[in-house]
Design an enzyme around this catalytic site. Structure first.
Site, PDB file in Angstrom:
ATOM      1  N   HIS A 155     -32.539 -36.870  40.898  1.00  0.00           N
ATOM      2  CA  HIS A 155     -33.946 -36.702  40.515  1.00  0.00           C
ATOM      3  C   HIS A 155     -34.362 -35.230  40.713  1.00  0.00           C
ATOM      4  O   HIS A 155     -34.924 -34.608  39.812  1.00  0.00           O
ATOM      5  CB  HIS A 155     -34.803 -37.645  41.361  1.00  0.00           C
ATOM      6  CG  HIS A 155     -36.274 -37.581  41.085  1.00  0.00           C
ATOM      7  ND1 HIS A 155     -36.952 -38.576  40.418  1.00  0.00           N
ATOM      8  CD2 HIS A 155     -37.209 -36.648  41.407  1.00  0.00           C
ATOM      9  CE1 HIS A 155     -38.236 -38.247  40.325  1.00  0.00           C
ATOM     10  NE2 HIS A 155     -38.416 -37.087  40.925  1.00  0.00           N
ATOM     11  N   GLU A 156     -34.082 -34.682  41.865  1.00  0.00           N
ATOM     12  CA  GLU A 156     -34.491 -33.300  42.147  1.00  0.00           C
ATOM     13  C   GLU A 156     -33.728 -32.309  41.275  1.00  0.00           C
ATOM     14  O   GLU A 156     -34.300 -31.321  40.811  1.00  0.00           O
ATOM     15  CB  GLU A 156     -34.325 -32.977  43.634  1.00  0.00           C
ATOM     16  CG  GLU A 156     -35.134 -33.875  44.584  1.00  0.00           C
ATOM     17  CD  GLU A 156     -36.619 -33.995  44.237  1.00  0.00           C
ATOM     18  OE1 GLU A 156     -37.156 -33.095  43.567  1.00  0.00           O
ATOM     19  OE2 GLU A 156     -37.238 -35.008  44.609  1.00  0.00           O
ATOM     20  N   HIS A 159     -35.341 -32.212  37.867  1.00  0.00           N
ATOM     21  CA  HIS A 159     -36.531 -31.347  37.810  1.00  0.00           C
ATOM     22  C   HIS A 159     -36.083 -29.903  37.561  1.00  0.00           C
ATOM     23  O   HIS A 159     -36.646 -29.200  36.734  1.00  0.00           O
ATOM     24  CB  HIS A 159     -37.322 -31.403  39.119  1.00  0.00           C
ATOM     25  CG  HIS A 159     -38.218 -32.600  39.250  1.00  0.00           C
ATOM     26  ND1 HIS A 159     -39.023 -33.042  38.226  1.00  0.00           N
ATOM     27  CD2 HIS A 159     -38.460 -33.424  40.302  1.00  0.00           C
ATOM     28  CE1 HIS A 159     -39.715 -34.100  38.649  1.00  0.00           C
ATOM     29  NE2 HIS A 159     -39.388 -34.350  39.899  1.00  0.00           N
ATOM     30  N   HIS A 165     -41.646 -35.926  35.381  1.00  0.00           N
ATOM     31  CA  HIS A 165     -41.633 -37.378  35.596  1.00  0.00           C
ATOM     32  C   HIS A 165     -41.840 -38.079  34.260  1.00  0.00           C
ATOM     33  O   HIS A 165     -42.634 -37.628  33.422  1.00  0.00           O
ATOM     34  CB  HIS A 165     -42.724 -37.755  36.601  1.00  0.00           C
ATOM     35  CG  HIS A 165     -42.407 -37.246  37.975  1.00  0.00           C
ATOM     36  ND1 HIS A 165     -43.325 -36.611  38.762  1.00  0.00           N
ATOM     37  CD2 HIS A 165     -41.249 -37.261  38.676  1.00  0.00           C
ATOM     38  CE1 HIS A 165     -42.754 -36.266  39.907  1.00  0.00           C
ATOM     39  NE2 HIS A 165     -41.483 -36.646  39.876  1.00  0.00           N
ATOM     40  N   TYR A 212     -41.812 -42.932  38.314  1.00  0.00           N
ATOM     41  CA  TYR A 212     -42.361 -43.457  39.568  1.00  0.00           C
ATOM     42  C   TYR A 212     -42.086 -44.957  39.632  1.00  0.00           C
ATOM     43  O   TYR A 212     -41.933 -45.616  38.604  1.00  0.00           O
ATOM     44  CB  TYR A 212     -43.888 -43.321  39.599  1.00  0.00           C
ATOM     45  CG  TYR A 212     -44.489 -41.974  39.926  1.00  0.00           C
ATOM     46  CD1 TYR A 212     -43.737 -40.850  40.178  1.00  0.00           C
ATOM     47  CD2 TYR A 212     -45.880 -41.861  39.995  1.00  0.00           C
ATOM     48  CE1 TYR A 212     -44.356 -39.631  40.478  1.00  0.00           C
ATOM     49  CE2 TYR A 212     -46.500 -40.656  40.292  1.00  0.00           C
ATOM     50  CZ  TYR A 212     -45.728 -39.533  40.527  1.00  0.00           C
ATOM     51  OH  TYR A 212     -46.347 -38.351  40.815  1.00  0.00           O
TER      52      TYR A 212
HETATM   53 ZN   LIG Z   1     -40.015 -35.882  41.056  1.00  0.00          ZN
END
Ligand SMILES: [Zn+2]
Ligand SMILES: *[C@@H]1O[C@H](CO)[C@@H](O)[C@H](O)[C@H]1NC(C)=O
Ligand SMILES: *[C@@H]1O[C@H](CO)[C@@H](O)[C@H](O)[C@H]1NC(C)=O
Ligand SMILES: *[C@@H]1O[C@H](CO)[C@@H](O)[C@H](O)[C@H]1NC(C)=O
Length: 381
Positions: A155-156, A159, A165, A212
């Site tokens: 996930h990081e 980014h 997101h 999310y």
């Molecule tokens: Zn995030």
């Protein structure tokens, strides 16, 4: 999956859990984003949307300069440095998360030599990253206690590759309803929508590693803040790692010519393109089989490949893990003899199918299942 406790002396390695204890089930079953938020609650870093470091002047989501450059060989090499305080297990966990990008996309994370722009992956306070390439050394925080999960690391890293997101997409209101009544005013900016997001002409993805979970930032226990529409029972969020659409989006944004598929059901099948008609020349495909907490077992049902000496032409190769640097389970195989069944040592198996420029055949078809395994633990030292 690796769980690192705050106490450095106790490292709990947990593989292939068949009937995990309740606390571990909770951990395993938790959305990736929940894990991130839990850790970032105590972070002193100023963060937007829970885990993004704001940039001083950021014009748009479509900023070209946010992307990492592609080499002439089509590979996007992203230099990185690791926190010297990481221990062997942390480094292994980060490498495994990176290896999946390498297996499924044209993104390669390479140790930094003297490159100007690079990722400095550090155990700072929380799990967070910048959005896209910032220039110079940019921190991706992967804290030892709390962030050492493959999905969290991915996930990081996503980014840093330039992905926001999933529910910030301009078209999100067609796919999810934001339940503002359960979101405190201070958290509302975390649900903002980017009208000019680059959606890459690919579908909205409820199971993105960048989505999310349903209860993110709720101020009322049991009330969801994000509800899929029209069917509210669709699962949102991810627990394991990148989804097929996450991979497709990376490949599209970075112009990777890759053919890769993640198979994450409890069982399923895979076959060469066009099967049972002949496959094409010059293809390079991988399938990452990722079952939940059980060993992957693979059985070929049909097998018909061009036969060459040492299978230097077309071949199938199978790895015990999620990357081409994992141990080999089935070395280059060609011809028309159906290979024996294969069982991986974990819930991950990578199948590679390469074809050269000459001769084709009908290809292969295989089925996979998740087999029961003994629970294995190595605790304390
Ligand atoms: Zn995030
Ligand atoms: C939750 O958020 C809503 C909307 O901002 C607000 O009206 C409500 O008072 C909040 N509830 C609690 C328990 O903070
Ligand atoms: C991908 O290709 C398009 C069109 O050829 C180009 O505009 C874009 O800059 C490329 N993206 C990257 C990351 O190289
Ligand atoms: C399909 O593969 C077979 C070998 O299995 C070959 O004999 C045949 O010529 C191929 N057909 C085409 C249309 O390439």
């Amino acid at each position: 999956m690796y769980i690192f406790s705050g106490n450095e002396k106790v490292i709990l390695l947990c593989f292939c859990t068949e009937s995990p204890s309740p606390t571990e089930t909770d951990e395993e079953d938790e959305d990736i984003f929940n894990k991130i938020l839990k850790v970032n609650k105590d972070s002193s870093q100023f963060l937007q949307e829970g885990d993004i470091v704001p940039r001083r002047s950021r014009s748009a989501i479509n900023c070209r300069h946010c992307n990492w450059p592609q080499s002439s060989d089509g590979i996007v090499r992203i230099p990185y440095e690791l926190d010297p305080t990481y221990e062997e297990g942390h480094v292994k966990g980060i490498h495994e998360a990176m290896a999946e990008f390498e297996a499924l996309t044209c993104i390669n994370f390479v140790k930094r030599k003297t490159e100007r722009d690079y990722l400095s992956i550090r155990s700072a306070d929380g799990c967070w990253s910048n959005y896209g390439k910032v220039g110079g050394g940019q921190t991706v925080s992967v804290m030892k206690a709390g962030c050492m999960w493959k999905g969290v690391i991915q996930h990081e890293l996503e980014h840093a590759l330039g992905f926001l997101h999933e529910h910030s997409r301009s078209d999100r209101d067609k796919h999810v309803k934001i339940m503002w009544e359960y979101i405190s005013p201070a958290d509302r900016p975390d649900f903002r929508k980017f009208e000019n997001s680059n959606n890459l002409d690919l579908p909205y993805d409820y199971s993105s590693v960048m989505h999310y979970g349903p209860y993110t930032f709720t101020n009322t226990t049991g009330k969801a803040t994000i509800v899929p529409i029209p069917d509210g029972s669709v699962h949102i969020g991810q627990r394991q790692g990148m989804s097929n659409l996450d991979v497709a989006k990376i490949n599209k944004l970075y112009n990777c010519s890759r053919c890769s598929t993640i198979l994450d059901g409890p069982s399923g099948s895979l076959r060469s393109a066009n099967y049972p008609r002949n496959y094409s020349d010059n293809t390079n495909c991988v399938w990452l089989i990722r079952t939940r907490g059980k060993k992957v077992s693979l059985h070929f049902q049909a097998f018909q490949l061009q036969k060459t000496t040492s299978c230097q032409g077309d071949y199938v190769k199978v790895y015990d893990g999620s990357s081409k640097s994992s141990p080999v389970l089935l070395d280059k195989t060609c011809g028309s003899k159906i290979p024996n069944g294969i069982v991986a040592s974990s819930n991950l198996m990578l199948v590679e199918f390469i074809t050269d420029g000459a001769h084709t055949a009908s290809g292969f078809q295989a089925i996979f299942t998740a087999v029961r395994t003994q629970r294995r633990f190595s605790i304390h030292n």
